[in-house]
Scaffold this motif. Sequence first.
Motif, PDB file in Angstrom:
ATOM      1  N   GLN A   1       0.778  -1.268   0.184  1.00 19.74           N
ATOM      2  CA  GLN A   1      -0.034   0.086   0.000  1.00 19.74           C
ATOM      3  C   GLN A   1       0.840   1.221   0.117  1.00 19.74           C
ATOM      4  OE1 GLN A   1      -3.715   0.480   0.277  1.00 19.74           O
ATOM      5  NE2 GLN A   1      -3.625  -1.723  -0.312  1.00 19.74           N
ATOM      6  N   HIS A   2       0.342   2.297  -0.793  1.00 14.77           N
ATOM      7  CA  HIS A   2       0.994   3.590  -0.706  1.00 14.77           C
ATOM      8  C   HIS A   2       0.251   4.309   0.365  1.00 14.77           C
ATOM      9  CE1 HIS A   2       1.693   7.647  -3.110  1.00 14.77           C
ATOM     10  NE2 HIS A   2       2.462   7.474  -2.065  1.00 14.77           N
ATOM     11  N   PHE A   3       1.174   4.923   1.463  1.00 12.75           N
ATOM     12  CA  PHE A   3       0.563   5.592   2.575  1.00 12.75           C
ATOM     13  C   PHE A   3       1.355   6.947   2.780  1.00 12.75           C
ATOM     14  CE2 PHE A   3       3.850   3.389   4.752  1.00 12.75           C
ATOM     15  CZ  PHE A   3       3.791   3.851   6.250  1.00 12.75           C
ATOM     16  N   GLY A   4       0.990   7.320   3.945  1.00 12.10           N
ATOM     17  CA  GLY A   4       1.928   8.504   4.423  1.00 12.10           C
ATOM     18  C   GLY A   4       1.579   9.612   3.292  1.00 12.10           C
ATOM     19  N   SER A   5       1.768  10.905   3.784  1.00 12.53           N
ATOM     20  CA  SER A   5       1.447  12.035   2.972  1.00 12.53           C
ATOM     21  C   SER A   5       1.358  11.928   1.692  1.00 12.53           C
ATOM     22  CB  SER A   5       2.257  13.286   3.563  1.00 12.53           C
ATOM     23  OG  SER A   5       1.939  13.535   5.046  1.00 12.53           O
ATOM     24  N   THR A   6       2.509  11.353   0.870  1.00 10.61           N
ATOM     25  CA  THR A   6       2.528  11.491  -0.505  1.00 10.61           C
ATOM     26  C   THR A   6       1.319  10.731  -0.999  1.00 10.61           C
ATOM     27  OG1 THR A   6       3.861   9.735  -0.526  1.00 10.61           O
ATOM     28  CG2 THR A   6       5.115  11.648  -0.540  1.00 10.61           C
ATOM     29  N   SER A   7       0.614   9.957  -0.407  1.00 12.21           N
ATOM     30  CA  SER A   7      -0.695   9.342  -0.792  1.00 12.21           C
ATOM     31  C   SER A   7      -1.713  10.232  -0.863  1.00 12.21           C
ATOM     32  CB  SER A   7      -0.847   7.976   0.007  1.00 12.21           C
ATOM     33  OG  SER A   7      -1.193   8.184   1.245  1.00 12.21           O
ATOM     34  N   ILE A   8      -1.580  11.506  -0.312  1.00  9.75           N
ATOM     35  CA  ILE A   8      -2.617  12.338   0.021  1.00  9.75           C
ATOM     36  C   ILE A   8      -2.493  13.527  -0.858  1.00  9.75           C
ATOM     37  CG2 ILE A   8      -4.010  13.394   1.657  1.00  9.75           C
ATOM     38  CD1 ILE A   8      -3.871  10.454   2.431  1.00  9.75           C
ATOM     39  N   PRO A   9      -3.404  13.483  -2.148  1.00  8.01           N
ATOM     40  CA  PRO A   9      -3.239  14.521  -2.931  1.00  8.01           C
ATOM     41  C   PRO A   9      -3.597  16.042  -2.836  1.00  8.01           C
ATOM     42  CG  PRO A   9      -5.157  13.106  -3.589  1.00  8.01           C
ATOM     43  CD  PRO A   9      -4.578  12.584  -2.437  1.00  8.01           C
ATOM     44  N   THR A  10      -4.203  16.062  -1.513  1.00  5.07           N
ATOM     45  CA  THR A  10      -4.536  17.531  -1.044  1.00  5.07           C
ATOM     46  C   THR A  10      -3.307  18.178  -0.176  1.00  5.07           C
ATOM     47  OG1 THR A  10      -5.897  16.725   0.680  1.00  5.07           O
ATOM     48  CG2 THR A  10      -7.029  16.965  -1.568  1.00  5.07           C
ATOM     49  N   ILE A  11      -2.660  17.448   0.222  1.00  2.00           N
ATOM     50  CA  ILE A  11      -1.523  18.046   1.174  1.00  2.00           C
ATOM     51  C   ILE A  11      -0.123  18.003   0.821  1.00  2.00           C
ATOM     52  CG2 ILE A  11      -3.037  17.585   3.139  1.00  2.00           C
ATOM     53  CD1 ILE A  11      -1.268  15.133   4.235  1.00  2.00           C
ATOM     54  N   ARG A  12       0.691  18.799   1.349  1.00  2.00           N
ATOM     55  CA  ARG A  12       2.289  18.815   1.076  1.00  2.00           C
ATOM     56  C   ARG A  12       2.614  17.778   2.009  1.00  2.00           C
ATOM     57  NH1 ARG A  12       4.729  23.626   0.548  1.00  2.00           N
ATOM     58  NH2 ARG A  12       5.538  23.666   2.395  1.00  2.00           N
ATOM     59  N   ALA A  13       3.785  17.473   1.344  1.00  2.00           N
ATOM     60  CA  ALA A  13       4.557  16.199   1.968  1.00  2.00           C
ATOM     61  C   ALA A  13       5.878  16.400   1.779  1.00  2.00           C
ATOM     62  CB  ALA A  13       3.983  14.936   1.108  1.00  2.00           C
ATOM     63  N   LYS A  14       6.859  15.667   2.623  1.00  2.00           N
ATOM     64  CA  LYS A  14       8.220  15.372   2.522  1.00  2.00           C
ATOM     65  C   LYS A  14       8.217  14.601   1.308  1.00  2.00           C
ATOM     66  CE  LYS A  14       9.539  12.926   5.983  1.00  2.00           C
ATOM     67  NZ  LYS A  14       8.058  12.609   6.280  1.00  2.00           N
ATOM     68  N   PRO A  15       9.149  14.921   0.379  1.00  2.00           N
ATOM     69  CA  PRO A  15       9.286  13.943  -1.350  1.00  2.00           C
ATOM     70  C   PRO A  15       9.875  12.747  -0.933  1.00  2.00           C
ATOM     71  CG  PRO A  15      10.957  15.802  -0.991  1.00  2.00           C
ATOM     72  CD  PRO A  15      10.184  15.972   0.505  1.00  2.00           C
ATOM     73  N   ILE A  16       9.392  12.120  -0.087  1.00  2.08           N
ATOM     74  CA  ILE A  16       9.846  10.540   0.241  1.00  2.08           C
ATOM     75  C   ILE A  16       8.531   9.743  -0.010  1.00  2.08           C
ATOM     76  CG2 ILE A  16      10.769   9.051   1.697  1.00  2.08           C
ATOM     77  CD1 ILE A  16      12.134  11.418   3.085  1.00  2.08           C
ATOM     78  N   LEU A  17       8.574   8.589  -0.920  1.00  4.85           N
ATOM     79  CA  LEU A  17       7.299   7.776  -1.078  1.00  4.85           C
ATOM     80  C   LEU A  17       7.344   6.868   0.062  1.00  4.85           C
ATOM     81  CD1 LEU A  17       5.407   7.607  -3.309  1.00  4.85           C
ATOM     82  CD2 LEU A  17       6.882   5.545  -4.177  1.00  4.85           C
ATOM     83  N   ASP A  18       6.242   6.612   0.961  1.00  3.15           N
ATOM     84  CA  ASP A  18       6.229   5.587   1.981  1.00  3.15           C
ATOM     85  C   ASP A  18       5.227   4.350   1.308  1.00  3.15           C
ATOM     86  OD1 ASP A  18       7.474   6.431   4.644  1.00  3.15           O
ATOM     87  OD2 ASP A  18       6.078   8.211   4.191  1.00  3.15           O
ATOM     88  N   VAL A  19       5.812   3.444   1.507  1.00  3.12           N
ATOM     89  CA  VAL A  19       5.206   2.125   1.016  1.00  3.12           C
ATOM     90  C   VAL A  19       5.298   0.923   2.098  1.00  3.12           C
ATOM     91  CG1 VAL A  19       5.572   0.307  -0.514  1.00  3.12           C
ATOM     92  CG2 VAL A  19       6.200   2.369  -1.418  1.00  3.12           C
ATOM     93  N   MET A  20       3.991   0.512   2.328  1.00  2.03           N
ATOM     94  CA  MET A  20       4.018  -0.488   3.399  1.00  2.03           C
ATOM     95  C   MET A  20       3.691  -1.863   2.675  1.00  2.03           C
ATOM     96  SD  MET A  20       1.312  -0.340   6.729  1.00  2.03           S
ATOM     97  CE  MET A  20      -0.195  -0.267   5.586  1.00  2.03           C
ATOM     98  N   LEU A  21       4.577  -2.476   3.050  1.00  6.75           N
ATOM     99  CA  LEU A  21       4.646  -4.083   2.720  1.00  6.75           C
ATOM    100  C   LEU A  21       3.955  -5.024   3.900  1.00  6.75           C
ATOM    101  CD1 LEU A  21       5.456  -6.529   1.003  1.00  6.75           C
ATOM    102  CD2 LEU A  21       7.816  -6.267   1.819  1.00  6.75           C
ATOM    103  N   GLY A  22       2.988  -5.517   3.651  1.00  7.64           N
ATOM    104  CA  GLY A  22       2.284  -6.353   4.603  1.00  7.64           C
ATOM    105  C   GLY A  22       2.609  -7.853   4.269  1.00  7.64           C
ATOM    106  N   ILE A  23       3.334  -8.683   5.487  1.00  5.75           N
ATOM    107  CA  ILE A  23       3.635  -9.947   5.395  1.00  5.75           C
ATOM    108  C   ILE A  23       3.162 -10.772   6.595  1.00  5.75           C
ATOM    109  CG2 ILE A  23       5.820  -9.309   4.243  1.00  5.75           C
ATOM    110  CD1 ILE A  23       7.323  -9.905   6.930  1.00  5.75           C
TER     111      ILE A  23
END
Length: 172
Positions: free
Chosen positions: A48-70
């Motif tokens: 899943q893409h999560f964190g602020s980069t996944s929210i199109p209406t807000i500013r974010a740190k330019p680091i893509l947060d990805v969550m891997l479920g195992i």
Amino acid sequence: MNEKNQWGLGLRKGIVLLVDHNPDWQQAFAEEDARIRAAVGPIVIDLQHFGSTSIPTIRAKPILDVMLGIADFDQGPLLAPVLAGIGYEYVANAGVPNHVFGKGEPRTHLLHVVAHDGPKWHRNIRFRDRLLADAALARDYEALKDRLAVEFADNRAAYTDAKQKFIDAAVA
């Protein structure tokens, strides 16, 4: 100055800088999703893409947060050699109760490995989905992040810690 990759991602270690949302981040996630799934294989239950980069209406740190479920959280560190093959390094003592792998210098991606269907998985998804569904909550979060980015411009760990109370309230 921070060097950016083709997706506008990249931030030097420890620095907090927020940028306007980049619609290309969705494509960056889609490509990284495919890359991770191909490298890790059947251990992936979900990404899943999560964190602020996944929210199109807000500013974010330019680091893509990805969550891997195992299935088995304790197997997370065993992914290090496989993930190293696609540019990720294991970040021991990352300050969060996840297995974290970082990519790039400056940092472009953070991969958080958690137990799928566990508390961290649900908490992160719930917070992302609340921000996507509630414009006022997203604006309040962005305002908090803007204030904290000034206060903790050179201390990313403190910036992250200072957001916790807001996140806790939003997912309660």
